[in-house]
Design a protein around this motif. Structure first.
Motif, PDB file in Angstrom:
ATOM      1  N   LYS B  48       0.827  -1.212   0.000  1.00  0.00           N
ATOM      2  CA  LYS B  48       0.000   0.000   0.000  1.00  0.00           C
ATOM      3  C   LYS B  48       0.866   1.269   0.000  1.00  0.00           C
ATOM      4  O   LYS B  48       0.643   2.176  -0.799  1.00  0.00           O
ATOM      5  CB  LYS B  48      -0.914   0.014   1.235  1.00  0.00           C
ATOM      6  CG  LYS B  48      -1.760  -1.237   1.396  1.00  0.00           C
ATOM      7  CD  LYS B  48      -2.663  -1.155   2.607  1.00  0.00           C
ATOM      8  CE  LYS B  48      -1.943  -1.071   3.938  1.00  0.00           C
ATOM      9  NZ  LYS B  48      -1.283  -2.332   4.368  1.00  0.00           N
ATOM     10  N   SER B  49       1.841   1.271   0.897  1.00  0.00           N
ATOM     11  CA  SER B  49       2.686   2.472   0.975  1.00  0.00           C
ATOM     12  C   SER B  49       3.502   2.649  -0.292  1.00  0.00           C
ATOM     13  O   SER B  49       3.729   3.770  -0.757  1.00  0.00           O
ATOM     14  CB  SER B  49       3.624   2.370   2.178  1.00  0.00           C
ATOM     15  OG  SER B  49       2.876   2.393   3.362  1.00  0.00           O
ATOM     16  N   THR B  50       3.940   1.530  -0.851  1.00  0.00           N
ATOM     17  CA  THR B  50       4.699   1.601  -2.095  1.00  0.00           C
ATOM     18  C   THR B  50       3.850   2.255  -3.185  1.00  0.00           C
ATOM     19  O   THR B  50       4.320   3.140  -3.907  1.00  0.00           O
ATOM     20  CB  THR B  50       5.119   0.189  -2.529  1.00  0.00           C
ATOM     21  OG1 THR B  50       5.758  -0.455  -1.439  1.00  0.00           O
ATOM     22  CG2 THR B  50       6.062   0.247  -3.713  1.00  0.00           C
ATOM     23  N   ALA B 167      -3.284  10.093   2.481  1.00  0.00           N
ATOM     24  CA  ALA B 167      -3.055   9.833   3.910  1.00  0.00           C
ATOM     25  C   ALA B 167      -2.584   8.391   4.054  1.00  0.00           C
ATOM     26  O   ALA B 167      -3.233   7.473   3.556  1.00  0.00           O
ATOM     27  CB  ALA B 167      -4.334  10.067   4.692  1.00  0.00           C
ATOM     28  N   ASP B 168      -1.407   8.219   4.687  1.00  0.00           N
ATOM     29  CA  ASP B 168      -0.865   6.879   4.877  1.00  0.00           C
ATOM     30  C   ASP B 168      -1.053   6.469   6.324  1.00  0.00           C
ATOM     31  O   ASP B 168      -0.381   7.007   7.214  1.00  0.00           O
ATOM     32  CB  ASP B 168       0.617   6.859   4.494  1.00  0.00           C
ATOM     33  CG  ASP B 168       1.187   5.439   4.511  1.00  0.00           C
ATOM     34  OD1 ASP B 168       0.396   4.486   4.459  1.00  0.00           O
ATOM     35  OD2 ASP B 168       2.417   5.295   4.596  1.00  0.00           O
ATOM     36  N   GLU B 169      -1.975   5.562   6.573  1.00  0.00           N
ATOM     37  CA  GLU B 169      -2.266   5.098   7.922  1.00  0.00           C
ATOM     38  C   GLU B 169      -2.387   6.273   8.902  1.00  0.00           C
ATOM     39  O   GLU B 169      -1.682   6.324   9.901  1.00  0.00           O
ATOM     40  CB  GLU B 169      -1.152   4.163   8.421  1.00  0.00           C
ATOM     41  CG  GLU B 169      -0.759   3.092   7.430  1.00  0.00           C
ATOM     42  CD  GLU B 169      -1.456   1.752   7.686  1.00  0.00           C
ATOM     43  OE1 GLU B 169      -2.426   1.731   8.479  1.00  0.00           O
ATOM     44  OE2 GLU B 169      -1.027   0.750   7.089  1.00  0.00           O
ATOM     45  N   PRO B 170      -3.302   7.202   8.653  1.00  0.00           N
ATOM     46  CA  PRO B 170      -3.341   8.409   9.493  1.00  0.00           C
ATOM     47  C   PRO B 170      -3.701   8.122  10.946  1.00  0.00           C
ATOM     48  O   PRO B 170      -3.420   8.934  11.814  1.00  0.00           O
ATOM     49  CB  PRO B 170      -4.419   9.272   8.823  1.00  0.00           C
ATOM     50  CG  PRO B 170      -5.264   8.316   8.062  1.00  0.00           C
ATOM     51  CD  PRO B 170      -4.360   7.210   7.619  1.00  0.00           C
TER      52      PRO B 170
HETATM   53 MG   LIG Z   1       2.600   0.952   4.888  1.00  0.00          MG
END
Ligand SMILES: [Mg+2]
Ligand SMILES: Nc1ncnc2c1ncn2[C@@H]1O[C@H](COP(=O)(O)OP(=O)(O)O)[C@@H](O)[C@H]1O
Lengths: 829, 226
Positions: B48-50, B167-170
């Motif tokens: 996901k972050s990638t 938003a990454d895992e806010p």
């Molecule tokens: Mg991640």
């Protein structure tokens, strides 16, 4: 631009959180040190040269064997120089029906332009200083001729056609010569009376001197204009040419102070590298965030580097102020020791130090700051990306190159700069390599006992490149400090040795062989140690290997070029002189004959080698001897020295007189009077005041050197501090984590201690090794000193390394260990 | 239907890991329309972050393209992409990523100051007011709680009026109550500002605030449901 505004805003906070402070202090101390050293040595230099000028009675003199041409005087007037004349010649002095040979010195009304005379009303009265010679009609006489002529103040003497009133005993002249050719006792009169004596006719032998005083630029202007006008019998001399012993002392002091200034610059550079690395590593996240917000690299660079530069310039400016303050205090402390008033420091040293500091900051911080380009925006998502690279020792390269150029410009001593830079580069490379080797070795050490131990050693080997960098920084810091200490010790030792407390202050010449016992008797009576008497025979040098050398320049001073050389004092001895060791060839045995020993520099000037045949002329008789050896002479030592010493057989049957130098304590002044009274043919020359003066100068130079040395030590402390602090964050995080995992404070303390001691040990060891090598090279090539390496240096290096590193490191990490780990982890994240 | 703000086609990412080549993303295709709220969900390590890094132009793909408002992002150079981001995109991170050297107000004003906006501080003050931190504007991040820090981060994200917010895992660093409050705030601000929202999360509760969910598994999109 707004990048800079942001930068300034962030600076406030960065400052409070301490990361910029180390850099600030390092630069502050370095710039302050440089300003102080430059401004202070500038001033002391001037003051010392002024004092040294006293020995000439002027800043510059033009000596001539004929009256000085008006052209020179016109040049001096054009340039606004102060000037006056003196004329010296030998003549008979008559008092009643007593005759005596005197060295007449006729001086103008402004004489002496520098320094002062000391006179008294009577032979028993205390001497007082005065800055003017006798008025017209008056004559001042040296103590010896005063006694010989049995004078009282107010008596009359005759010089040629004019009668003078004797008004003072002359004890000391600033331009007293230590040269044996000026042996006759002094009679000083006013220049206006010279014509009336009718003593100087066309072709009379006399020495004419134009005395000059003024600013350095005036003087060099005069030099430029006067040099093309000089006749062969004329020469210009300043203190450095006239008094080589002063020259050597001042030049060495110059070099040492330059070395100290360089060392503080190198130290600052190392501190900047360490501090900027820590600074940048703490700003990596900020860089990534700014990047996410769309800031260009240029903006980011301005924001991050801007803080550093602004803080650095502030530090440099403050450093200049502090440096001026410090040199002012130094000046105050030294003022009672320095002659007259210290000249005010110029603004140039301050400006120079400021620029140097700024350039230093940029060139040492830049290689690290450029890594900003490599911080990817993605770091905001993946925290491990874009950490600082291990830069090895190449981070110093740009800085060192820039510093080298700047130092050549400031110090104007390419060789010195080259050796120091080479030394530092060598040290850095060695330290870095050694660090890696030791880290490898330590990795291989199996550790079973003691958690703290294991942790400490592990920490060192795991953060390998950090450890290597820290070692390099600490090592360079220690190395330059040791280097400075070694040279300092040598220099001071050498100065002290050259002028011991009881350096000879009297020269005695012309003692006849049958007067020896009588002389010894007088010394015994006054409880003064008997002097060492040297036999001398006067003669001239004639030929070397049959080739005529009668016109060679024996003193190497270009005096009287092209004319017959002056007569020399030869000596003879069966044993090697204690203070003048043989440096080539060997001393003769009792059975050998027909040999001569030459002073090495004299041998060079007359171009004679071991095995050459030297012919001399003594009172019309030609004698020959083969060169057996070369000797080294310390001309600064005020001992009796000879260019040529023969084996005794050569001088058998020659007319011998004795010569000696000895130390006469202040309490035995009557000895002088008794010798003069009882051995009237003996000539005494009092060089006490000159010895004292030279000693004072050297004392002052020594003190300056010491003070500067202390300053540099301070800079060294900052470097170590910066080097340790560079990895403080990791250390803090690591400790906090370890504590969260249950390690006790004691264990962590132990681990830190092991690491610091290890670092200090290695840094100290390598630093000592390199410092020893570089110090010997610099000492022998640039200071003309033979360094005697004390093995204790190694011990000192190691002790210093361990103590400094562990003290600084421990104090930096201790407070961290006192905080609850959670707080530490939280504030760091 | 309006034109997509974000158009992702044939996106893949391969890296050279210690154990040879590793494909992190396989042929990703989807698009996001203006004003949409989209959640990208999946287990930890799904990529996901990638993906988010690529969508925001923080990283470059092995193949494929991302069009932001019709502009092909990977045809631009780094500095051009940075400017594009500055003009259109904002971020909210799991670890807040506030600059520790700046106060809450200065942090919020920062993106505007980078653009040279003269009214930066006034706008920042207004945003902080909106997220309920009017009293804390002069505090430094270390003086704020996690929830408060994330609210500062939200104020910072909206201060530039972005088209697109990533938003990454806010809520990943927050407890569930605080996390929920932050998500509610995020949704409200999103509605008020009419921006497009892309949230990466492994939390189903967060996904419920979105209109559409994209599920990822081992570098692939498994399903996309409205
Ligand atoms: Mg991640
Ligand atoms: N540069 C890289 N090199 C090797 N592996 C990587 C790299 N970047 C990410 N990965 C791997 O790719 C996978 C996906 O990571 P990530 O996108 O962070 O997952 P998520 O955010 O869904 O938890 C993980 O297994 C991670 O270890």
């Amino acid at each position: 631009m707004n990048g800079l505004r942001l930068s300034l805003r962030m600076l406030r906070r960065s400052w409070r959180s301490g990361e910029i402070q180390i850099l600030f202090w390092a630069l502050l101390i370095a710039v302050a040190g440089m300003t102080a050293v430059e401004a202070f040595t500038d001033r002391v230099q001037q003051a010392l040269e002024n004092q040294a000028s006293d020995l000439l009675a002027a800043d510059l003199v033009l000596q001539s064997d004929h009256p000085i041409e008006n052209a020179f005087v016109e040049r001096a007037q054009e340039l606004g120089l102060q000037f006056d004349f003196k004329t010296e010649f030998p003549s008979i002095v008559t008092a009643g029906d007593t005759l005596q040979l005197g060295a007449i010195k006729a001086v103008g009304g402004a004489y002496p332009l520098r320094g002062h005379l000391r006179i008294s009303d009577d032979i028993g009265a205390a001497a007082v200083a005065t800055t003017q010679g006798p008025s017209p009609g008056q004559a001042w006489l040296g103590a010896r001729i005063w006694s010989q002529l049995a004078l009282d103040a107010g008596d009359k003497i005759k010089l040629g056609a004019k009668t003078f009133t004797v008004t003072a005993v002359l004890w000391q002249e600033p331009d007293q010569s230590s040269n044996f050719s000026a042996l006759a006792p002094r009679v000083m009169i006013h220049l206006d009376d010279l014509a009336a004596t009718a003593l100087l006719q066309r072709g009379s032998r006399a020495r004419y001197t134009l005395l000059l005083a003024g600013s350095p630029s005036q003087l060099s202007g005069f030099r430029q204009k006067a040099e093309p006008l000089l006749n062969p019998d004329q020469r210009l001399q300043d203190i450095r040419q006239a008094r080589p012993q002063m020259d050597i002392a001042l030049e060495r002091a110059d070099r040492f102070l330059a070395l100290a200034a360089m060392v503080s610059v190198v130290l600052a550079g190392v501190a900047i590298v360490s501090a900027s690395r820590r600074y940048l590593s703490r700003h990596l996240d900020a860089c990534a965030v700014l990047r996410c917000m769309g800031a260009s690299y240029q903006t980011i660079f301005t924001i991050i580097a801007g803080q550093l530069v602004v803080a650095g310039m502030a530090a440099a400016a403050l450093g200049v102020a502090l440096g001026y303050g410090a040199q002012f205090l130094l000046g105050q402390a030294l003022a009672p020791l320095l002659p007259g008033q210290l000249p005010l420091p110029g603004w140039l040293p301050g400006l120079g130090a400021f620029l140097l500091g700024t350039v230093l900051l940029l060139s040492f911080a830049l290689p690290t700051l450029l890594q900003l380009r490599k911080v990817p925006a993605l770091r905001v998502l993946r925290h491990d990306l874009g950490n600082l690279e291990a830069q090895g020792i190449t981070v110093y390269a740009l800085g060192m190159a820039v510093v080298a150029v700047l130092m050549v410009w400031q110090v104007r001593d390419i060789l010195l700069v080259a050796y120091v830079v080479l030394g530092v580069v060598m040290a850095a490379a060695l330290l870095y390599a050694a660090a890696w080797i030791m880290i490898r070795l330590l990795r291989a050490v199996p550790l079973k006992n003691g958690y703290g131990w294991r942790l400490g050693l592990r920490a060192m080997t795991q953060r390998g490149s950090d450890t290597a960098r820290q070692l390099t920084a600490c090592g360079i810091g220690l190395m330059v400090l040791l280097l400075l200490a070694l040279i300092r010790n040598d220099l001071l030792g050498q100065w002290q040795a050259s002028l011991p407390d009881k350096a000879p202050n009297q020269f005695l010449i012309n003692l006849l062989p049958d007067q020896q016992q009588q002389l010894y008797g007088l010394f015994d009576q006054h409880e003064v140690e008997r002097p060492l008497l040297h036999p001398t025979v006067r003669g001239r040098l004639v030929a070397i290997n049959g080739e005529d050398v009668s016109k060679v320049d024996v003193d190497g001073d270009h005096a009287g070029q092209g004319r017959s050389t002056r007569s020399l004092n030869f000596s003879f001895s069966s044993s090697e002189p204690e203070y003048s060791p043989v440096v080539a060839g060997r001393w003769w045995s009792e059975s050998e004959s027909g040999l001569v020993s030459l002073e090495q520099e004299f041998a060079q000037r007359i171009d004679a080698r071991i095995g050459d045949l030297i012919r001399i002329n003594v009172a019309g008789v030609e004698l020959e001897a083969e060169v057996a050896n070369l000797r080294k002479v310390e001309w600064e030592s005020f001992r009796v020295n000879f260019y040529m010493i023969f084996s005794p057989d050569v001088m058998a049957n020659q007319p011998v007189t004795y010569i000696s130098s000895y130390y006469q304590p202040e309490t035995a002044r009557r000895l002088l009077r008794d010798i003069v009274a009882q051995l009237p043919n003996v000539t005494l020359i009092d060089v006490g005041s000159m010895v004292t003066q030279i000693k004072q100068i050297i004392d002052r130079v020594t003190r300056t050197v010491e003070l500067v040395f202390i300053f540099t030590l301070g800079a060294g402390g900052v470097v170590l501090f910066a080097a340790i602090h560079a990895t403080l964050d990791q250390r803090i995080r690591h400790s906090a984590l370890m504590r969260a995992l249950g390690a006790s404070r004691r264990q962590l303390n132990q681990a830190n201690l092991v690491e610091f001691i290890g670092l200090g040990l290695m840094a100290g060891f390598i630093a000592s090794a390199v410092a020893t090598v570089v110090a010997s090279v610099i000492a022998s090539l640039l200071f003309d000193l033979v360094i005697i390496i004390n093995p204790l240096v190694w011990l000192w290096g190691i002790i210093l390394g361990v103590l400094l590193v562990s003290m600084v490191g421990f104090s930096a990490t201790r407070h961290v260990l006192r905080q609850p780990p959670w707080q530490v982890l939280r504030t760091l994240d | 239907m309006s034109a997509p703000v974000l158009l992702v086609s044939s996106l893949s990412k391969t890296v050279n890991g210690p154990g040879g080549r590793l494909q992190l993303l396989h042929d990703i295709n989807f698009s996001v329309n203006a004003g949409e709220r989209v959640a990208i969900v999946g287990a930890s390590g799904a990529g996901k972050s990638t993906l988010l890094g690529l969508l925001a132009g923080l990283d470059t793909p092995s193949t494929g393209s991302v069009h932001l408002d019709g502009v092909s992002m990977f045809d631009l150079d780094e500095d051009q992409r940075a400017r594009l981001r500055g003009d259109n995109i904002s971020f909210v991170f799991q670890s807040f990523q506030l600059l520790v050297n700046l106060t809450a107000l200065e942090n919020v004003a920062l993106p505007l100051e980078i653009k040279g906006d003269a009214g930066a501080l006034a706008k920042a003050r207004k945003r902080l007011h909106e997220v309920g931190l009017a009293e804390r504007i002069h505090h430094y991040p270390s003086q704020l709680s996690g929830g408060e820090q994330q609210r500062v981060a939200l104020a910072r994200a909206f201060v530039t009026e972005p088209k697109l917010l990533f938003a990454d895992e806010p809520t990943g660093s927050l407890d569930s109550n605080t996390g929920e409050a932050v998500i509610e705030l995020l949704t409200r601000l999103n509605q008020e500002h009419g921006s497009t929202l892309l949230i990466v999360t492994h939390d189903d509760k967060v996904a419920r605030y979105c209109q559409r969910t994209i599920t990822m598994e081992a570098g692939r999109i498994m399903e996309s449901q409205a």
